[in-house]
Design a protein around this motif. Structure first.
Motif, PDB file in Angstrom:
ATOM      1  N   THR A   1       0.818  -1.210   0.000  1.00  0.00           N
ATOM      2  CA  THR A   1       0.000   0.000   0.000  1.00  0.00           C
ATOM      3  C   THR A   1       0.853   1.263   0.000  1.00  0.00           C
ATOM      4  OG1 THR A   1      -0.250  -0.131   2.411  1.00  0.00           O
ATOM      5  CG2 THR A   1      -2.003  -1.109   1.064  1.00  0.00           C
ATOM      6  N   LYS A   2       2.001   1.238   0.667  1.00  0.00           N
ATOM      7  CA  LYS A   2       2.835   2.452   0.682  1.00  0.00           C
ATOM      8  C   LYS A   2       3.457   2.743  -0.681  1.00  0.00           C
ATOM      9  CE  LYS A   2       7.388   0.994   2.328  1.00  0.00           C
ATOM     10  NZ  LYS A   2       8.348   1.064   3.409  1.00  0.00           N
ATOM     11  N   HIS A   3       3.467   1.744  -1.558  1.00  0.00           N
ATOM     12  CA  HIS A   3       3.973   1.945  -2.919  1.00  0.00           C
ATOM     13  C   HIS A   3       2.842   2.043  -3.937  1.00  0.00           C
ATOM     14  CE1 HIS A   3       8.148   1.530  -1.820  1.00  0.00           C
ATOM     15  NE2 HIS A   3       7.845   0.455  -1.121  1.00  0.00           N
ATOM     16  N   GLY A   4       1.593   2.158  -3.441  1.00  0.00           N
ATOM     17  CA  GLY A   4       0.453   2.349  -4.329  1.00  0.00           C
ATOM     18  C   GLY A   4       0.008   1.107  -5.081  1.00  0.00           C
ATOM     19  N   VAL A   5       0.398  -0.073  -4.622  1.00  0.00           N
ATOM     20  CA  VAL A   5      -0.019  -1.311  -5.279  1.00  0.00           C
ATOM     21  C   VAL A   5      -1.426  -1.651  -4.801  1.00  0.00           C
ATOM     22  CG1 VAL A   5       0.465  -3.773  -5.551  1.00  0.00           C
ATOM     23  CG2 VAL A   5       2.358  -2.127  -5.475  1.00  0.00           C
ATOM     24  N   GLY A   6      -2.358  -1.805  -5.741  1.00  0.00           N
ATOM     25  CA  GLY A   6      -3.742  -2.067  -5.382  1.00  0.00           C
ATOM     26  C   GLY A   6      -4.068  -3.530  -5.199  1.00  0.00           C
ATOM     27  N   SER A   7      -3.363  -4.396  -5.904  1.00  0.00           N
ATOM     28  CA  SER A   7      -3.608  -5.831  -5.786  1.00  0.00           C
ATOM     29  C   SER A   7      -2.342  -6.587  -6.162  1.00  0.00           C
ATOM     30  CB  SER A   7      -4.761  -6.267  -6.701  1.00  0.00           C
ATOM     31  OG  SER A   7      -4.328  -6.301  -8.047  1.00  0.00           O
ATOM     32  N   TYR A   8      -2.315  -7.849  -5.817  1.00  0.00           N
ATOM     33  CA  TYR A   8      -1.147  -8.660  -6.165  1.00  0.00           C
ATOM     34  C   TYR A   8      -0.965  -8.751  -7.672  1.00  0.00           C
ATOM     35  CZ  TYR A   8      -0.898 -10.000  -1.277  1.00  0.00           C
ATOM     36  OH  TYR A   8      -0.780  -9.970   0.091  1.00  0.00           O
ATOM     37  N   ARG A   9      -2.046  -8.729  -8.416  1.00  0.00           N
ATOM     38  CA  ARG A   9      -1.929  -8.779  -9.881  1.00  0.00           C
ATOM     39  C   ARG A   9      -1.168  -7.575 -10.431  1.00  0.00           C
ATOM     40  NH1 ARG A   9      -6.722 -11.522 -13.252  1.00  0.00           N
ATOM     41  NH2 ARG A   9      -7.074 -13.367 -11.962  1.00  0.00           N
ATOM     42  N   ASP A  10      -1.198  -6.451  -9.697  1.00  0.00           N
ATOM     43  CA  ASP A  10      -0.453  -5.271 -10.142  1.00  0.00           C
ATOM     44  C   ASP A  10       1.057  -5.498 -10.113  1.00  0.00           C
ATOM     45  OD1 ASP A  10      -2.841  -3.913 -10.436  1.00  0.00           O
ATOM     46  OD2 ASP A  10      -2.705  -2.927  -8.474  1.00  0.00           O
ATOM     47  N   LEU A  11       1.507  -6.530  -9.427  1.00  0.00           N
ATOM     48  CA  LEU A  11       2.940  -6.825  -9.319  1.00  0.00           C
ATOM     49  C   LEU A  11       3.463  -7.653 -10.493  1.00  0.00           C
ATOM     50  CD1 LEU A  11       3.035  -7.756  -5.535  1.00  0.00           C
ATOM     51  CD2 LEU A  11       3.836  -5.632  -6.584  1.00  0.00           C
ATOM     52  N   ARG A  12       2.573  -8.151 -11.331  1.00  0.00           N
ATOM     53  CA  ARG A  12       3.025  -8.961 -12.469  1.00  0.00           C
ATOM     54  C   ARG A  12       3.863  -8.116 -13.412  1.00  0.00           C
ATOM     55  NH1 ARG A  12      -2.240 -10.830 -15.298  1.00  0.00           N
ATOM     56  NH2 ARG A  12      -2.423  -8.589 -15.180  1.00  0.00           N
ATOM     57  N   SER A  13       4.871  -8.744 -13.986  1.00  0.00           N
ATOM     58  CA  SER A  13       5.635  -8.094 -15.051  1.00  0.00           C
ATOM     59  C   SER A  13       5.882  -9.131 -16.145  1.00  0.00           C
ATOM     60  CB  SER A  13       6.957  -7.532 -14.523  1.00  0.00           C
ATOM     61  OG  SER A  13       7.792  -8.558 -14.045  1.00  0.00           O
ATOM     62  N   PHE A  14       5.979  -8.661 -17.337  1.00  0.00           N
ATOM     63  CA  PHE A  14       6.133  -9.543 -18.483  1.00  0.00           C
ATOM     64  C   PHE A  14       7.510  -9.324 -19.091  1.00  0.00           C
ATOM     65  CE2 PHE A  14       1.684  -8.946 -17.751  1.00  0.00           C
ATOM     66  CZ  PHE A  14       1.155 -10.215 -17.922  1.00  0.00           C
ATOM     67  N   VAL A  15       8.154 -10.406 -19.428  1.00  0.00           N
ATOM     68  CA  VAL A  15       9.484 -10.352 -20.031  1.00  0.00           C
ATOM     69  C   VAL A  15       9.428 -11.089 -21.361  1.00  0.00           C
ATOM     70  CG1 VAL A  15      10.676 -10.226 -17.809  1.00  0.00           C
ATOM     71  CG2 VAL A  15      10.233 -12.460 -18.831  1.00  0.00           C
ATOM     72  N   PRO A  16      10.343 -10.769 -22.264  1.00  0.00           N
ATOM     73  CA  PRO A  16      10.337 -11.495 -23.540  1.00  0.00           C
ATOM     74  C   PRO A  16      10.712 -12.969 -23.329  1.00  0.00           C
ATOM     75  CG  PRO A  16      11.988  -9.720 -23.534  1.00  0.00           C
ATOM     76  CD  PRO A  16      11.348  -9.742 -22.192  1.00  0.00           C
ATOM     77  N   ASP A  17      10.169 -13.815 -24.192  1.00  0.00           N
ATOM     78  CA  ASP A  17      10.536 -15.233 -24.133  1.00  0.00           C
ATOM     79  C   ASP A  17      12.024 -15.398 -24.401  1.00  0.00           C
ATOM     80  OD1 ASP A  17       8.096 -16.273 -23.522  1.00  0.00           O
ATOM     81  OD2 ASP A  17       7.536 -16.742 -25.586  1.00  0.00           O
ATOM     82  N   ARG A  18      12.594 -16.428 -23.773  1.00  0.00           N
ATOM     83  CA  ARG A  18      13.987 -16.775 -24.046  1.00  0.00           C
ATOM     84  C   ARG A  18      14.072 -17.406 -25.432  1.00  0.00           C
ATOM     85  NH1 ARG A  18      12.764 -19.311 -19.390  1.00  0.00           N
ATOM     86  NH2 ARG A  18      13.124 -21.335 -20.350  1.00  0.00           N
ATOM     87  N   LYS A  19      15.220 -17.288 -26.064  1.00  0.00           N
ATOM     88  CA  LYS A  19      15.441 -17.965 -27.339  1.00  0.00           C
ATOM     89  C   LYS A  19      15.251 -19.458 -27.144  1.00  0.00           C
ATOM     90  CE  LYS A  19      18.371 -15.721 -30.626  1.00  0.00           C
ATOM     91  NZ  LYS A  19      19.671 -15.619 -31.225  1.00  0.00           N
ATOM     92  N   GLY A  20      14.501 -20.062 -28.028  1.00  0.00           N
ATOM     93  CA  GLY A  20      14.274 -21.498 -27.951  1.00  0.00           C
ATOM     94  C   GLY A  20      13.273 -21.922 -26.891  1.00  0.00           C
ATOM     95  N   HIS A  21      12.595 -20.958 -26.277  1.00  0.00           N
ATOM     96  CA  HIS A  21      11.620 -21.268 -25.230  1.00  0.00           C
ATOM     97  C   HIS A  21      10.444 -22.031 -25.829  1.00  0.00           C
ATOM     98  CE1 HIS A  21       9.490 -20.599 -21.433  1.00  0.00           C
ATOM     99  NE2 HIS A  21       8.413 -20.381 -22.173  1.00  0.00           N
ATOM    100  N   ASP A  22      10.106 -23.160 -25.208  1.00  0.00           N
ATOM    101  CA  ASP A  22       8.970 -23.948 -25.674  1.00  0.00           C
ATOM    102  C   ASP A  22       7.671 -23.267 -25.276  1.00  0.00           C
ATOM    103  OD1 ASP A  22      10.586 -25.962 -26.716  1.00  0.00           O
ATOM    104  OD2 ASP A  22      10.675 -27.005 -24.791  1.00  0.00           O
TER     105      ASP A  22
END
Length: 137
Positions: free
Chosen positions: A60-81
Protein backbone atom coordinates in the motif's frame (compact mmCIF):
# COMPACT_ATOMS: atom_id res chain seq x y z
CA UNK A 1 2.14 -26.75 -18.92
CA UNK A 2 0.52 -29.53 -16.99
CA UNK A 3 0.11 -28.74 -13.29
CA UNK A 4 -0.08 -31.31 -10.52
CA UNK A 5 -0.26 -30.86 -6.76
CA UNK A 6 2.84 -32.19 -5.02
CA UNK A 7 0.99 -34.76 -2.90
CA UNK A 8 -0.64 -36.17 -6.03
CA UNK A 9 2.77 -36.39 -7.69
CA UNK A 10 4.18 -38.28 -4.71
CA UNK A 11 1.19 -40.66 -4.71
CA UNK A 12 1.68 -41.21 -8.44
CA UNK A 13 5.32 -42.13 -7.89
CA UNK A 14 4.34 -44.54 -5.10
CA UNK A 15 1.70 -46.11 -7.33
CA UNK A 16 4.30 -46.73 -10.05
CA UNK A 17 6.77 -48.17 -7.54
CA UNK A 18 4.19 -50.47 -6.00
CA UNK A 19 2.14 -51.49 -9.05
CA UNK A 20 3.98 -50.54 -12.21
CA UNK A 21 5.67 -53.04 -14.48
CA UNK A 22 9.47 -53.10 -14.04
CA UNK A 23 11.24 -51.22 -16.82
CA UNK A 24 8.03 -49.52 -17.96
CA UNK A 25 7.67 -45.74 -18.10
CA UNK A 26 4.65 -43.85 -16.78
CA UNK A 27 3.87 -40.16 -17.14
CA UNK A 28 2.39 -38.68 -13.98
CA UNK A 29 0.24 -35.70 -14.88
CA UNK A 30 -2.70 -33.71 -13.66
CA UNK A 31 -4.56 -33.37 -16.96
CA UNK A 32 -4.53 -29.71 -16.05
CA UNK A 33 -2.91 -27.49 -18.65
CA UNK A 34 -2.61 -23.81 -17.72
CA UNK A 35 -0.63 -20.97 -19.21
CA UNK A 36 1.98 -19.27 -17.06
CA UNK A 37 -0.25 -16.19 -16.84
CA UNK A 38 -3.17 -18.31 -15.62
CA UNK A 39 -0.93 -19.82 -12.93
CA UNK A 40 0.33 -16.42 -11.80
CA UNK A 41 -3.20 -14.98 -11.74
CA UNK A 42 -4.39 -17.93 -9.65
CA UNK A 43 -1.56 -17.39 -7.17
CA UNK A 44 -2.44 -13.69 -6.98
CA UNK A 45 -6.11 -14.47 -6.41
CA UNK A 46 -5.35 -17.01 -3.68
CA UNK A 47 -3.00 -14.54 -1.99
CA UNK A 48 -5.70 -11.87 -2.19
CA UNK A 49 -8.16 -14.20 -0.44
CA UNK A 50 -5.73 -15.40 2.25
CA UNK A 51 -3.66 -12.28 2.86
CA UNK A 52 -5.32 -9.25 1.22
CA UNK A 53 -2.96 -6.82 -0.45
CA UNK A 54 -4.83 -3.94 1.23
CA UNK A 55 -3.50 -5.26 4.57
CA UNK A 56 0.11 -5.35 3.34
CA UNK A 57 1.92 -2.12 4.27
CA UNK A 58 4.78 -2.81 1.86
CA UNK A 59 2.34 -2.81 -1.02
CA UNK A 60 0.00 0.00 0.00
CA UNK A 61 2.83 2.45 0.68
CA UNK A 62 3.97 1.94 -2.92
CA UNK A 63 0.45 2.35 -4.33
CA UNK A 64 -0.02 -1.31 -5.28
CA UNK A 65 -3.74 -2.07 -5.38
CA UNK A 66 -3.61 -5.83 -5.79
CA UNK A 67 -1.15 -8.66 -6.17
CA UNK A 68 -1.93 -8.78 -9.88
CA UNK A 69 -0.45 -5.27 -10.14
CA UNK A 70 2.94 -6.83 -9.32
CA UNK A 71 3.02 -8.96 -12.47
CA UNK A 72 5.63 -8.09 -15.05
CA UNK A 73 6.13 -9.54 -18.48
CA UNK A 74 9.48 -10.35 -20.03
CA UNK A 75 10.34 -11.50 -23.54
CA UNK A 76 10.54 -15.23 -24.13
CA UNK A 77 13.99 -16.77 -24.05
CA UNK A 78 15.44 -17.97 -27.34
CA UNK A 79 14.27 -21.50 -27.95
CA UNK A 80 11.62 -21.27 -25.23
CA UNK A 81 8.97 -23.95 -25.67
CA UNK A 82 5.44 -22.61 -25.89
CA UNK A 83 3.89 -25.82 -24.59
CA UNK A 84 4.90 -28.80 -22.52
CA UNK A 85 2.31 -31.53 -22.91
CA UNK A 86 2.02 -34.73 -20.88
CA UNK A 87 -0.13 -37.70 -21.78
CA UNK A 88 -0.86 -39.45 -18.49
CA UNK A 89 -3.58 -41.77 -19.78
CA UNK A 90 -1.36 -44.85 -19.41
CA UNK A 91 -0.95 -44.56 -15.62
CA UNK A 92 -4.71 -44.19 -15.26
CA UNK A 93 -5.52 -47.03 -17.64
CA UNK A 94 -2.92 -49.52 -16.37
CA UNK A 95 -2.60 -48.59 -12.69
CA UNK A 96 -5.89 -46.82 -11.96
CA UNK A 97 -4.10 -43.70 -10.70
CA UNK A 98 -5.71 -40.26 -10.92
CA UNK A 99 -4.87 -37.03 -9.09
CA UNK A 100 -7.07 -36.34 -6.07
CA UNK A 101 -6.65 -32.53 -6.00
CA UNK A 102 -7.84 -29.98 -8.52
CA UNK A 103 -5.63 -27.10 -9.67
CA UNK A 104 -7.26 -24.39 -7.53
CA UNK A 105 -7.35 -26.59 -4.42
CA UNK A 106 -3.71 -27.60 -4.85
CA UNK A 107 -2.64 -24.03 -5.46
CA UNK A 108 -4.48 -22.80 -2.37
CA UNK A 109 -2.83 -25.50 -0.23
CA UNK A 110 0.57 -24.59 -1.65
CA UNK A 111 0.14 -20.85 -1.02
CA UNK A 112 -1.14 -21.56 2.50
CA UNK A 113 1.98 -23.64 3.18
CA UNK A 114 4.33 -20.88 2.03
CA UNK A 115 2.47 -18.24 4.05
CA UNK A 116 2.70 -20.44 7.15
CA UNK A 117 6.43 -21.13 6.60
CA UNK A 118 7.87 -17.73 5.79
CA UNK A 119 10.84 -18.42 8.07
CA UNK A 120 11.75 -21.44 5.91
CA UNK A 121 11.43 -19.34 2.73
CA UNK A 122 13.71 -16.65 4.14
CA UNK A 123 16.29 -19.23 5.24
CA UNK A 124 16.33 -20.81 1.78
CA UNK A 125 16.87 -17.42 0.15
CA UNK A 126 19.55 -16.48 2.66
CA UNK A 127 21.58 -19.66 2.16
CA UNK A 128 20.96 -20.36 -1.54
CA UNK A 129 22.59 -17.28 -3.03
CA UNK A 130 19.36 -16.56 -4.90
CA UNK A 131 18.33 -12.92 -4.62
CA UNK A 132 15.07 -12.92 -6.61
CA UNK A 133 16.80 -12.18 -9.89
CA UNK A 134 15.51 -13.68 -13.12
CA UNK A 135 17.15 -17.00 -13.91
CA UNK A 136 17.51 -18.83 -17.20
CA UNK A 137 18.67 -15.99 -19.41
Amino acid sequence: RDWLYVEDHCEGILTVLESGRPGEGYNIGGDCERTNVEVVDTICDVLEALSPSADNERLTKHGVGSYRDLRSFVPDRKGHDRRYAIDATKIGRELGWRPRHGFEEGMESTVRWYLAHRDWCEAVQLHSGYHRERLGL
